[in-house]
Write a protein that holds these residues in place. Structure first.
Motif, PDB file in Angstrom:
ATOM      1  N   VAL A  52     -33.160 -11.245  17.806  1.00  0.00           N
ATOM      2  CA  VAL A  52     -33.807 -10.365  18.711  1.00  0.00           C
ATOM      3  C   VAL A  52     -33.943 -10.470  20.393  1.00  0.00           C
ATOM      4  N   ASN A  53     -34.293 -11.862  20.532  1.00  0.00           N
ATOM      5  CA  ASN A  53     -34.387 -12.044  21.847  1.00  0.00           C
ATOM      6  C   ASN A  53     -33.110 -11.991  22.310  1.00  0.00           C
ATOM      7  N   GLU A  54     -32.078 -12.694  21.723  1.00  0.00           N
ATOM      8  CA  GLU A  54     -30.853 -12.498  22.373  1.00  0.00           C
ATOM      9  C   GLU A  54     -30.455 -11.051  22.555  1.00  0.00           C
ATOM     10  N   SER A  55     -30.674 -10.316  21.607  1.00  0.00           N
ATOM     11  CA  SER A  55     -30.099  -8.819  21.852  1.00  0.00           C
ATOM     12  C   SER A  55     -30.708  -8.223  22.771  1.00  0.00           C
ATOM     13  N   ALA A  56     -32.190  -8.606  23.075  1.00  0.00           N
ATOM     14  CA  ALA A  56     -32.864  -8.060  24.135  1.00  0.00           C
ATOM     15  C   ALA A  56     -32.213  -8.383  25.362  1.00  0.00           C
ATOM     16  N   GLU A  57     -31.759  -9.558  25.459  1.00  0.00           N
ATOM     17  CA  GLU A  57     -30.949  -9.941  26.877  1.00  0.00           C
ATOM     18  C   GLU A  57     -29.968  -9.088  27.051  1.00  0.00           C
ATOM     19  N   ILE A  58     -29.104  -8.916  25.901  1.00  0.00           N
ATOM     20  CA  ILE A  58     -27.825  -8.078  26.229  1.00  0.00           C
ATOM     21  C   ILE A  58     -28.300  -6.595  26.441  1.00  0.00           C
ATOM     22  N   ALA A  59     -29.442  -6.007  25.647  1.00  0.00           N
ATOM     23  CA  ALA A  59     -29.470  -4.810  25.888  1.00  0.00           C
ATOM     24  C   ALA A  59     -30.092  -4.421  27.315  1.00  0.00           C
ATOM     25  N   LYS A  60     -30.425  -5.285  27.891  1.00  0.00           N
ATOM     26  CA  LYS A  60     -31.073  -4.940  29.304  1.00  0.00           C
ATOM     27  C   LYS A  60     -30.105  -4.189  30.118  1.00  0.00           C
ATOM     28  N   ALA A  61     -28.477  -4.673  29.846  1.00  0.00           N
ATOM     29  CA  ALA A  61     -27.698  -4.103  30.544  1.00  0.00           C
ATOM     30  C   ALA A  61     -27.371  -2.828  30.015  1.00  0.00           C
ATOM     31  N   ALA A  62     -27.882  -2.244  29.118  1.00  0.00           N
ATOM     32  CA  ALA A  62     -27.351  -1.196  28.406  1.00  0.00           C
ATOM     33  C   ALA A  62     -27.699   0.160  29.358  1.00  0.00           C
ATOM     34  N   PRO A  63     -26.701   1.029  29.306  1.00  0.00           N
ATOM     35  CA  PRO A  63     -26.971   2.332  29.852  1.00  0.00           C
ATOM     36  C   PRO A  63     -28.085   3.232  29.373  1.00  0.00           C
ATOM     37  N   ALA A  64     -28.674   3.702  30.176  1.00  0.00           N
ATOM     38  CA  ALA A  64     -29.676   4.844  29.538  1.00  0.00           C
ATOM     39  C   ALA A  64     -29.392   5.682  28.513  1.00  0.00           C
ATOM     40  N   ALA A  65     -28.070   6.313  29.128  1.00  0.00           N
ATOM     41  CA  ALA A  65     -27.563   7.419  28.257  1.00  0.00           C
ATOM     42  C   ALA A  65     -26.414   6.770  27.277  1.00  0.00           C
ATOM     43  N   ARG A  66     -26.435   7.597  26.317  1.00  0.00           N
ATOM     44  CA  ARG A  66     -25.405   7.203  25.189  1.00  0.00           C
ATOM     45  C   ARG A  66     -23.919   7.407  25.695  1.00  0.00           C
ATOM     46  N   PRO A  67     -23.307   6.468  25.675  1.00  0.00           N
ATOM     47  CA  PRO A  67     -21.871   6.619  26.122  1.00  0.00           C
ATOM     48  C   PRO A  67     -21.205   7.440  25.395  1.00  0.00           C
ATOM     49  N   ALA A  68     -20.227   8.064  25.916  1.00  0.00           N
ATOM     50  CA  ALA A  68     -19.411   9.193  25.514  1.00  0.00           C
ATOM     51  C   ALA A  68     -18.541   8.718  24.530  1.00  0.00           C
ATOM     52  N   SER A  69     -17.934   7.489  24.555  1.00  0.00           N
ATOM     53  CA  SER A  69     -17.102   6.672  23.334  1.00  0.00           C
ATOM     54  C   SER A  69     -17.557   5.334  22.922  1.00  0.00           C
ATOM     55  N   PHE A  70     -17.238   4.844  22.013  1.00  0.00           N
ATOM     56  CA  PHE A  70     -17.424   3.385  21.594  1.00  0.00           C
ATOM     57  C   PHE A  70     -16.069   2.567  21.242  1.00  0.00           C
ATOM     58  N   GLY A  71     -15.873   1.439  21.731  1.00  0.00           N
ATOM     59  CA  GLY A  71     -14.801   0.697  21.247  1.00  0.00           C
ATOM     60  C   GLY A  71     -14.857   0.329  19.662  1.00  0.00           C
ATOM     61  N   THR A  72     -13.996  -0.275  19.187  1.00  0.00           N
ATOM     62  CA  THR A  72     -13.894  -0.730  18.008  1.00  0.00           C
ATOM     63  C   THR A  72     -15.097  -1.772  17.576  1.00  0.00           C
ATOM     64  N   ASP A  73     -15.687  -2.776  18.369  1.00  0.00           N
ATOM     65  CA  ASP A  73     -16.582  -3.710  17.989  1.00  0.00           C
ATOM     66  C   ASP A  73     -18.183  -2.866  17.782  1.00  0.00           C
ATOM     67  N   ALA A  74     -18.155  -1.959  18.923  1.00  0.00           N
ATOM     68  CA  ALA A  74     -19.502  -1.320  19.130  1.00  0.00           C
ATOM     69  C   ALA A  74     -19.561  -0.252  17.975  1.00  0.00           C
ATOM     70  N   LEU A  75     -18.341   0.376  17.404  1.00  0.00           N
ATOM     71  CA  LEU A  75     -18.317   1.344  16.423  1.00  0.00           C
ATOM     72  C   LEU A  75     -18.654   0.606  15.271  1.00  0.00           C
ATOM     73  N   ALA A  76     -18.148  -0.535  15.071  1.00  0.00           N
ATOM     74  CA  ALA A  76     -18.243  -1.379  13.972  1.00  0.00           C
ATOM     75  C   ALA A  76     -19.895  -1.630  13.722  1.00  0.00           C
ATOM     76  N   LEU A  77     -20.493  -2.050  14.764  1.00  0.00           N
ATOM     77  CA  LEU A  77     -21.843  -2.465  14.973  1.00  0.00           C
ATOM     78  C   LEU A  77     -22.540  -1.435  14.523  1.00  0.00           C
ATOM     79  N   ARG A  78     -22.301  -0.210  15.067  1.00  0.00           N
ATOM     80  CA  ARG A  78     -23.143   1.039  14.668  1.00  0.00           C
ATOM     81  C   ARG A  78     -23.040   1.385  13.454  1.00  0.00           C
ATOM     82  N   LYS A  79     -21.935   1.437  12.731  1.00  0.00           N
ATOM     83  CA  LYS A  79     -21.728   1.753  11.320  1.00  0.00           C
ATOM     84  C   LYS A  79     -22.496   0.564  10.392  1.00  0.00           C
ATOM     85  N   ALA A  80     -22.504  -0.598  10.845  1.00  0.00           N
ATOM     86  CA  ALA A  80     -23.478  -1.491  10.073  1.00  0.00           C
ATOM     87  C   ALA A  80     -24.679  -0.857  10.197  1.00  0.00           C
TER      88      ALA A  80
END
Ligand code: ANZ
Ligand code: ZN
Length: 876
Positions: A686-714
């Motif tokens: 969770v701490n590592e995820s929080a580091e990465i999440a800092k860079a996340a855009p506030a708005a939901r991206p219009a589209s997701f690449g394969t890796d991001a989509l796979a994570l969302r599906k998981a």
């Protein structure tokens, strides 16, 4: 990030939940209600590990339902009356009340350390006068309605201590303190008329579809409905004491009447008394049989013994056929009429009996396909189906036809203005005897007056409070020995009278506490009916299977009795019932056979074996079988130690992870350590995820690449499975899904010490979403860790108050099927489609395959043949 320190975080979050009172539920809350209840504990002094399991199971459900938007009622209280408090008073000279409330304080502290989402504002103990006052009121209400009555009942009497003993105070037939042989004595006792509801309690089991089948079956057997007949056998006057003319029996097998060989009556049957009047040997036999008693287990195990009274009964279908009447130790006075006719060929007990006394047998039911001429019975009775034989007018009939024929004939035959036989339904269920000759219980609120008999205590005088200045220096009931308490004036005539000194069975206390929790503040009545009707029934009740019969049946009766007296308007108190398994552990024994605790033992696991030694001396220890944790086997682990070492979250996670909640779970230090490592892993993740999440855009991206989509599906897949898993109480399955999902997140986030992955905005957005979902998914199981993680992720408020995440259904991977693809009968590849796919969809997918196009070589498709789930053949 630093190591997660449960010792610091857990008390801090527990305080915060408390201060914000987030688990108190309000009766005017307009959201739909959900009532979760675990069986409340007896305040023995310490929480044991079984409690931790029980309350953790309920807590996961309560936290989940709260997140789903329900007004969750999750209260806690104390089943506080009972014998151990009196024993403590005798052994340690502490007052039962002080002992009980001290234990409650100690156990409450322990319960708090588990981090349960309990509404403590509703807490009460059944020994609080403000609780038992209402129980006394209901007793009086039941009395008015004929649901409570006085009845002569047998009790265990210690002739040396001159006192009544509870069953647990009778050890091998002797008084626990005096060692004297215990006798059965008849005394007037209070009973609740549960048998008025026998049929109803039985029928309603069919409506309890969220109860385990095994529990319903146990209740069904306990109620024990049998259809049969009462038959009046005439007695041969020449053999019979004056005044006696007939013997009434109950049978479920009137079809076997022509196989009768003897009659048998209970030792305390009036006819036995009459026959013994001038027969000293018979009198001695009866006295001995009565002394031993006729508890069901004695009847089932003891040798079948009888004594011929000399009386002869006449067969109802043949005036010349005489049957000997025995007193027998396997006939119960409390069931049917206390008398039977014995048909040895078709009843094992009867067969054992005749074989002992040389009375012989006549088979009257012959199994299909057997030759009646060669069908004989020797040692094993036949209780199966077949055709009637040796039975005159019944010969050739089925058992059912024969039962009907006998019933008709006996109903039609009149002797002394009455039919000789009548059909009857019998229940094994007895009325519930609630009188206990004990101090530490709810006083029964009646007064015995020599003039007015039994007088209810007037409402204004309730509660009848237990006196506190009692002594335990004499055996028996301390209430009875109290110098003044029982001496009162009669409320009716004003004369001298005596209070009832018996108290209620503690099962009464636990038969309505769940209803009291809905409004424990009402001082004037047991319940506030409209509140109780709104908050009841308990949606999910959780407890040990050892209470599957009595406690649940009494509660079902009590709810009906409360309905009859206007305190609640429903029949069934528990819509859902769950019986959890036990926590079990290996046992460890020294060479001299004495047991040692797990804490004293070091276990080494070799390639093929496990060996144990005593830590203090190195001496060899034998590893014994896995058994229920118990003091005598010393194979217990102390929840306090576990929580101090690993934290409550680890203990909770372990309890949930290893086996399905309804099975036993084997306590294992290695597994607990595994749970502890998983906690640290989640914390890092969770701490590592929080580091990465800092860079996340506030708005939901219009589209997701394969890796991001796979994570969302998981993430959404796990959310879906854990949600349904919790609803079904499949907690161990939920935990497996959470682990799998954590792995999927770790794949994307990378491991400590490795270079940070190439993070695109869609990835960082998906990581933040996934981390939040992950924390919410394990929050019901590990709430303290989850609160800490919630902060790390920069989320507002408490995760314990957050709404359950919304599932995005279109991210749920559908189930698929893979079909073999052939062109003109030759395999050319495979195609994977959604399992519900229709033929046109499958056809399109197949024709789009490159291999298929090649094989067709431009030829037109003539036909596509689809063998569902298996093969698609393209004919070109
Ligand atoms: C004759 C007979 C023939 C019976 C046969 C059984 C088999 P359930 O099903 O439990 O109701 N019985 C009746 N009253 C009894 C008592 N007070 N103590 C001990 N046994 C008693 O069992 C009913 C049967 O239990 C009755 O049917 C009776 O024996 C016995 F082949 O009658 B039977
Ligand atoms: Zn009176």
């Amino acid at each position: 990030s630093e190591r997660y320190n449960a010792r610091e975080t857990e008390p801090r979050w527990q305080r915060q939940w408390d201060e914000q009172a987030i688990f108190t539920s309000k009766n005017d809350d307009k959201r739909p209600k959900y009532y979760v209840l675990e069986m409340f504990p007896y305040p023995s002094g310490r929480i044991h590990i079984g409690h931790v399991r029980n309350y953790t199971l309920g807590d996961v459900l309560a936290r989940f339902m709260r997140a789903k938007g329900y007004n969750v009622l999750h209260p806690m209280g104390w089943d506080a009356f009972g014998l151990p408090a009196e024993n403590a008073a005798i052994e340690r000279k502490v007052a039962p009340k002080a002992w009980t409330y001290d234990n409650i304080a100690a156990m409450k502290k322990q319960l708090r350390s588990i981090g349960l989402s309990l509404d403590w504002s509703r807490e009460f103990a059944t020994c609080d006068p403000s609780y038992y006052k209402h129980q006394q009121k209901m007793f009086l209400d039941f009395l008015k309605k004929g649901l409570a009555e006085r009845e002569k009942r047998k009790v265990n009497w210690d002739p040396v201590d001159m006192t009544v003993l509870a069953n647990e105070q009778v050890i091998d037939g002797r008084g626990w303190r005096s060692g004297a042989v215990v006798e059965q004595r008849e005394m007037s006792q209070w009973v609740f008329k549960i048998t008025k509801y026998s049929q109803e309690l039985l029928d309603a089991l069919d409506t309890l579809d969220r109860w385990p089948d095994k529990v319903r079956l146990m209740q069904r057997n306990w109620i024990g409905r049998s259809e049969g007949m009462l038959v009046r056998f005439a007695l041969d006057p020449a053999t019979t004491p004056s005044g006696e003319t007939e013997l009434k029996i109950f049978t479920t097998r009137q079809d076997t009447l022509f196989g009768a060989k003897f009659m048998a009556i209970a030792a305390d049957h009036p006819l036995a008394q009459a026959a013994a009047a001038n027969n000293p040997k018979l009198a001695a036999f009866i006295a001995e049989a009565k002394r031993i008693g006729t508890a069901q287990e004695i009847i089932d195990t003891a040798e079948k013994l009888g004594f011929d009274t000399g009386i002869r009964a006449v067969h109802p279908f043949d005036p010349n056929w005489k049957l000997p009447v025995y007193v027998a130790n396997f006939v119960l006075m409390e069931y049917g009429t206390g008398a039977i006719f014995g048909c040895p060929a078709h009843d094992q007990r009867d067969l054992d009996f005749v074989n002992k006394y040389g009375l012989g047998n006549i088979p009257v039911v012959c199994p299909e396909g057997q030759d009646p001429k060669t069908f004989v019975i020797t040692d094993i009775a036949y209780d199966g189906d077949g055709r009637m034989i040796n039975s005159r007018f019944l010969d050739g009939m089925t058992i059912g036809q024969a039962k009907e024929e006998v019933a008709k004939r006996l109903e039609g035959e009149i002797r002394g203005n009455m039919p000789v036989g009548e059909r009857q339904v019998n229940f094994r269920l007895r009325d519930w005897g609630i009188s206990r000759q004990r101090y530490w219980g709810c006083p029964i609120p009646v007064i015995h007056c020599p003039t007015c008999d039994v007088v209810p205590v007037p409402d204004k005088d309730l509660p009848v409070v237990l006196p506190e200045d009692v002594t335990f220096d004499k055996p028996g009931n301390a209430l009875d020995h109290h110098p003044t308490w029982k001496h009162v004036t009669c409320p009716q005539c004003g004369g001298k009278a005596i209070r009832e000194t018996d108290t209620m069975d503690t099962f009464v206390d636990s038969s309505w506490y769940f209803a009291r929790f809905t409004d424990p503040w009402n001082e004037n009545a047991p319940t506030t009916p409209d509140v109780a009707n709104r908050m009841m029934p308990v949606d999910q009740y959780i407890g040990g299977v050892e209470h599957a019969i009595l406690h649940l049946l009494y509660s079902r009766f009590f709810t009906r009795a409360m309905k009859a007296t206007g305190h609640i308007d429903m029949d069934e108190p528990f819509a859902g019932m769950f019986t959890q398994g036990m926590v079990v552990h290996e046992t460890y024994q020294k060479a001299d056979g004495s047991y040692v605790t797990p804490a004293e033992v070091q276990v080494e696991t070799g390639a093929n074996d496990r060996r144990a030694s005593l830590i203090s001396s190195g001496e060899d220890i034998t590893i014994g079988p896995i058994e229920k944790m118990s003091k005598s086997k010393r194979n217990t682990v102390d929840p306090d130690d576990i929580i101090a070492t690993y934290g409550a979250d680890v203990a909770r996670w372990f309890m949930l992870s290893d086996s399905p909640p309804d099975r036993d779970v084997i306590w294992s230090d290695e597994r607990v350590q595994g749970a502890s490592r998983f906690v640290q892993r989640l914390w890092r993740l969770v701490n590592e995820s929080a580091e990465i999440a800092k860079a996340a855009p506030a708005a939901r991206p219009a589209s997701f690449g394969t890796d991001a989509l796979a994570l969302r599906k998981a993430a959404h897949g796990a959310l879906d499975k854990v949600s349904t898993g919790i609803e079904r109480l499949h907690f161990n399955v939920c935990l497996a899904h959470i682990r799998e999902f954590a792995n999927a997140l770790a794949e994307v986030v990378g491991r400590e010490g490795q270079p940070a992955p190439d993070v695109t905005p869609d990835i960082s957005w998906a990581v933040r979403e996934a981390a939040i979902i992950l924390v919410q998914l394990f929050a019901p199981m590990m709430p303290h860790l989850a609160e800490e993680c919630w902060r790390v992720l920069g989320q507002a408020g408490l995760v314990s108050e957050a709404n359950w995440p919304q599932i995005e259904r279109d991210l749920l991977v559908e189930d698929t099927v893979t079909l073999v693809v052939q062109v003109n009968g030759k395999k050319r590849g495979e195609v994977t489609v959604a399992s519900g796919a229709q033929n046109p969809e499958i056809e399109a997918a197949v024709l789009a395959l490159d291999t298929v196009k090649q094989a067709l070589g431009g030829k037109a498709v003539r036909k596509v043949i689809i063998v569902p789930m298996r093969i698609v053949n393209v004919v070109g």
